[in-house]
Design a protein around this motif. Structure first.
Motif, short mmCIF file in Angstrom:
data_model
loop_
_atom_site.label_atom_id
_atom_site.label_comp_id
_atom_site.label_asym_id
_atom_site.label_seq_id
_atom_site.Cartn_x
_atom_site.Cartn_y
_atom_site.Cartn_z
N ASP A 166 -26.51 -60.49 17.37
CA ASP A 166 -26.36 -60.86 15.96
C ASP A 166 -27.04 -59.83 15.06
OD1 ASP A 166 -25.68 -63.34 14.09
OD2 ASP A 166 -27.51 -62.35 13.42
N ASN A 167 -26.35 -59.44 14.00
CA ASN A 167 -26.88 -58.35 13.18
C ASN A 167 -28.13 -58.73 12.37
OD1 ASN A 167 -25.64 -59.88 11.21
ND2 ASN A 167 -23.89 -58.50 11.00
N LEU A 168 -28.33 -60.02 12.10
CA LEU A 168 -29.54 -60.40 11.37
C LEU A 168 -30.77 -60.15 12.25
CD1 LEU A 168 -30.69 -61.52 8.76
CD2 LEU A 168 -30.38 -63.83 9.65
N ILE A 198 -20.42 -51.85 5.46
CA ILE A 198 -20.11 -53.06 6.24
C ILE A 198 -18.71 -53.57 5.89
CG2 ILE A 198 -22.48 -53.83 6.70
CD1 ILE A 198 -22.00 -55.97 4.44
N ASP A 199 -18.07 -54.07 6.93
CA ASP A 199 -16.73 -54.64 6.83
C ASP A 199 -16.84 -56.01 7.51
OD1 ASP A 199 -13.95 -54.96 6.79
OD2 ASP A 199 -13.64 -53.71 8.57
N PRO A 200 -17.50 -56.97 6.80
CA PRO A 200 -17.80 -58.24 7.45
C PRO A 200 -16.57 -59.15 7.46
CG PRO A 200 -18.59 -58.26 5.20
CD PRO A 200 -17.97 -56.91 5.42
N GLN A 258 -9.14 -53.20 12.49
CA GLN A 258 -9.63 -51.80 12.62
C GLN A 258 -9.30 -51.01 11.35
OE1 GLN A 258 -7.79 -49.68 15.89
NE2 GLN A 258 -8.65 -47.71 15.24
N LYS A 259 -10.27 -50.28 10.83
CA LYS A 259 -10.06 -49.49 9.61
C LYS A 259 -9.77 -48.03 9.97
CE LYS A 259 -10.78 -53.02 7.00
NZ LYS A 259 -10.84 -54.02 8.05
N PRO A 260 -8.99 -47.36 9.11
CA PRO A 260 -8.66 -45.95 9.42
C PRO A 260 -9.87 -45.03 9.32
CG PRO A 260 -7.46 -46.74 7.47
CD PRO A 260 -8.37 -47.84 7.88
N GLY A 296 -17.07 -53.73 14.78
CA GLY A 296 -15.69 -53.85 15.27
C GLY A 296 -15.41 -52.79 16.31
N SER A 297 -14.37 -51.99 16.07
CA SER A 297 -13.95 -51.00 17.07
C SER A 297 -14.78 -49.71 17.02
CB SER A 297 -12.47 -50.66 16.83
OG SER A 297 -12.33 -50.05 15.56
N GLY A 298 -15.80 -49.67 16.16
CA GLY A 298 -16.69 -48.49 16.13
C GLY A 298 -16.18 -47.34 15.28
N THR A 299 -15.38 -47.64 14.26
CA THR A 299 -14.83 -46.58 13.41
C THR A 299 -15.96 -45.77 12.75
OG1 THR A 299 -13.01 -48.09 12.94
CG2 THR A 299 -13.10 -46.10 11.62
N MET A 300 -16.95 -46.48 12.23
CA MET A 300 -18.06 -45.80 11.54
C MET A 300 -18.81 -44.87 12.50
SD MET A 300 -19.65 -45.43 8.73
CE MET A 300 -21.19 -45.28 7.88
N CYS A 302 -23.63 -52.33 15.16
CA CYS A 302 -23.95 -53.60 15.80
C CYS A 302 -22.72 -54.50 15.79
CB CYS A 302 -25.08 -54.28 15.02
SG CYS A 302 -25.49 -55.92 15.60
N ASP A 303 -22.53 -55.25 16.85
CA ASP A 303 -21.50 -56.29 16.86
C ASP A 303 -21.90 -57.34 17.88
OD1 ASP A 303 -18.34 -56.03 15.65
OD2 ASP A 303 -18.78 -57.67 17.04
N ASP A 304 -21.46 -58.59 17.63
CA ASP A 304 -21.80 -59.64 18.60
C ASP A 304 -20.62 -59.99 19.50
OD1 ASP A 304 -20.26 -60.98 16.76
OD2 ASP A 304 -21.80 -62.42 16.17
C1 LIG Z 1 -13.70 -56.92 10.16
S1 LIG Z 1 -14.38 -56.55 11.72
C2 LIG Z 1 -14.94 -54.88 11.54
C3 LIG Z 1 -13.85 -53.86 11.83
C4 LIG Z 1 -14.34 -52.43 11.79
N1 LIG Z 1 -14.62 -51.99 10.43
C5 LIG Z 1 -13.38 -51.47 12.45
O1 LIG Z 1 -12.97 -50.47 11.83
O2 LIG Z 1 -12.98 -51.72 13.59
C6 LIG Z 1 -15.87 -57.48 11.67
C7 LIG Z 1 -16.70 -57.44 12.95
O3 LIG Z 1 -17.95 -58.06 12.68
C8 LIG Z 1 -18.39 -58.73 13.84
N2 LIG Z 1 -19.39 -59.74 13.41
C9 LIG Z 1 -19.18 -60.84 12.65
N3 LIG Z 1 -20.34 -61.49 12.43
C10 LIG Z 1 -21.30 -60.77 13.06
C11 LIG Z 1 -22.72 -60.93 13.19
N4 LIG Z 1 -23.36 -61.94 12.62
N5 LIG Z 1 -23.41 -60.00 13.91
C12 LIG Z 1 -22.76 -58.95 14.50
N6 LIG Z 1 -21.42 -58.76 14.40
C13 LIG Z 1 -20.71 -59.65 13.68
C14 LIG Z 1 -17.11 -59.28 14.46
O4 LIG Z 1 -17.27 -59.51 15.85
C15 LIG Z 1 -16.11 -58.17 14.16
O5 LIG Z 1 -15.98 -57.28 15.24
#
Ligand SMILES: C[S@@+](CC[C@H](N)C(=O)[O-])C[C@H]1O[C@@H](n2cnc3c(N)ncnc32)[C@H](O)[C@@H]1O
Length: 467
Positions: A68-70, A90-92, A272-274, A298-302, A316-318
């Protein structure tokens, strides 16, 4: 930039979700990765010659955190990262009430039989409502501000569902005049609706921590009309065309979503974002060597973009599928070392759910200093809960996503020194299950192999033998 105390967004349980969230935050480094992809077709993969410099893995360029990112952000604050990040993107979740899956196709190369498996990635606050959403994001945005450097910026990527609420939260946390831009990213594709205009833009809110924020102007090509006329005819001699092009506005129409399933960039990861979009943000608001972060990776674009552009990064991702997609993407990219680390207790510990058996290794002296080592996978059985998702009985070649080798396993942290990946995007039987490596001569070897399967699980096995 002063805080404006007069305007606040209020909801019933505001403030109930605060940090510190834990007295002690569990943390474990799981892998060091030095991307070094062995082609399935190499008869001898000359690791010994290609990577003499493995020590660099101890000083990674990037860190992937699972959890969890928090919790992670609190861990970062406790470990010297306060004020360390020049850029946070962030792309939440967007409160879109959707459940997002990553769907892949499993197929034998010689037959038409296939399975589609839908791997859950995340669900976007379906029935939980706006107050739950705001309660989740509020403390996270607050702690992100503490992580920003003097010259740092945050870019928050959202859409019509919730961006207006989050804008007010950001005004409260940063102050209204810290808003640098509301960027509108326009894209095409998909079919329209008969009841409203087609929703075809996202909003990216850019806030800076101080007036000294990093800004590198970006440019776009002049329109054909401007080029033909030249600026001077309209605006007088004071204005000249710039060699770089026209200054970029806050609405971006020149980057499309990843629409085609066969696009090289498409990793079958929902949302996934470009890379072009992230590259523009990274170029605008960070410098070479800056530390940047994406806490919803997400897919690690950043990470991929930052790696390419010489930035150090934390993501970070959960979701296990998100972590595995990022890992594979960065291995394929083949630049710089990075880690995978766990924050908080792993609710579904990998490495223990599936079964891996290796072939007995064979090693032969090659010359004075090196030997030829043959490694192979004999069997792999995914966790039964995952196998039940399949209609057909697939062999291990279809079910293994990729595998990695640590040539000097220390019994705790797996150091991935060579990786065997698929050449194609279909999960067919084309992945190699054996590998011949040229390695340096030692008296005793302790080698570990780690397999990642198509379900996001992994398994590890260790082999010890003498020369
Ligand atoms: C919209 S996607 C991000 C896509 C990313 N920008 C890309 O280009 O692939 C949001 C991501 O946030 C993760 N996520 C949601 N809540 C989270 C949390 N509390 N801690 C860590 N990751 C979280 C989800 O598992 C998901 O992979």
């Amino acid at each position: 930039m002063q805080n404006n105390d007069k305007v606040r967004l209020v909801w019933d349980c505001k403030g109930s979700n605060i940090y510190p969230v834990a007295d002690e935050i569990t943390h474990q480094t799981i892998e060091f990765i030095n991307p070094c992809q062995a082609s399935s077709y190499d008869s001898i993969f000359d690791l010994w010659i290609q990577k003499p410099d493995y020590a660099r893995a101890e000083d990674p360029n990037g860190r992937i955190f699972r959890g969890d990112n928090l919790l992670l952000m609190e861990f970062l604050i406790n470990n010297g990262y306060r004020g360390a990040f020049d850029l946070i993107y962030i792309d939440p979740p967007y409160l879109s009430s959707s459940a997002y899956n990553s769907t892949i196709k499993i197929k034998d190369s010689g037959s038409d039989i296939s399975d589609h498996i839908s791997r859950p990635v995340f669900s976007d606050h379906g029935t939980e409502g706006i107050d739950k959403y705001l309660n989740d994001i509020y403390p996270r945005l607050k702690i992100m501000k503490e992580l920003l450097s003097e010259r740092g910026s945050i870019f928050v990527h959202l859409d019509w569902h919730i961006s207006h609420y989050v804008k007010i939260l950001l005004d409260e946390i940063f102050s209204p005049d810290s808003l640098i831009n509301e960027i509108v990213w326009c894209y095409g594709g998909g079919s329209g609706s008969k009841r409203h205009f087609h929703r075809k833009h996202d909003v990216i809110l850019w806030y800076a921590g101080s007036k000294e924020y990093i800004f590198h102007p970006q440019y776009r090509p002049y329109t054909a009309g401007t080029l033909e006329r030249g600026l001077t005819r309209i605006k007088g001699d004071k204005y000249q065309l710039h060699q770089e092009g026209a200054l970029m506005q806050d609405w971006w129409t020149d980057i499309n979503k990843i629409l085609s399933p066969t696009a090289g960039e498409n990793l079958k990861f929902p949302t996934q974002k470009p890379e072009a979009l992230l590259k523009r943000i990274v170029l605008t608001a960070s410098n070479q060597g800056s530390l940047v972060a994406d806490f919803y990776a997400g897919s690690g674009t950043m990470a991929a973009v930052s790696q390419e552009m010489g930035r150090r990064w934390v993501i970070c991702d959960d979701s296990p599928i998100a972590i595995q997609t990022s890992l594979e993407r960065l291995i394929k990219q083949g630049r710089g070392t990075f880690t995978i680390e766990q924050v908080g207790i792993d609710p579904q510990p990998p490495d223990k759910r599936s079964y891996l058996k290796l072939k007995p290794p064979s090693i032969q002296r090659f010359n004075e200093t090196s030997a030829l080592l043959l490694l192979g996978i004999e069997d792999y059985i995914p966790h039964e809960q995952n196998r039940s998702l399949l209609k057909n009985n697939w062999g291990i070649k279809n079910l293994i996503d990729f595998w990695e080798v640590d040539l000097n396993y220390d019994g705790s942290i797996f150091k991935s020194e060579v990786q065997v990946l698929r050449d194609r995007k279909v999960y067919d039987d084309s992945i190699s299950l054996s590998l011949k490596l040229r390695v340096s001569i030692r008296n005793a070897y302790k080698i570990a192999v780690k397999v990642y399967d198509v379900f996001g699980d992994s398994a590890l096995q260790v082999q010890e033998f003498n020369m």
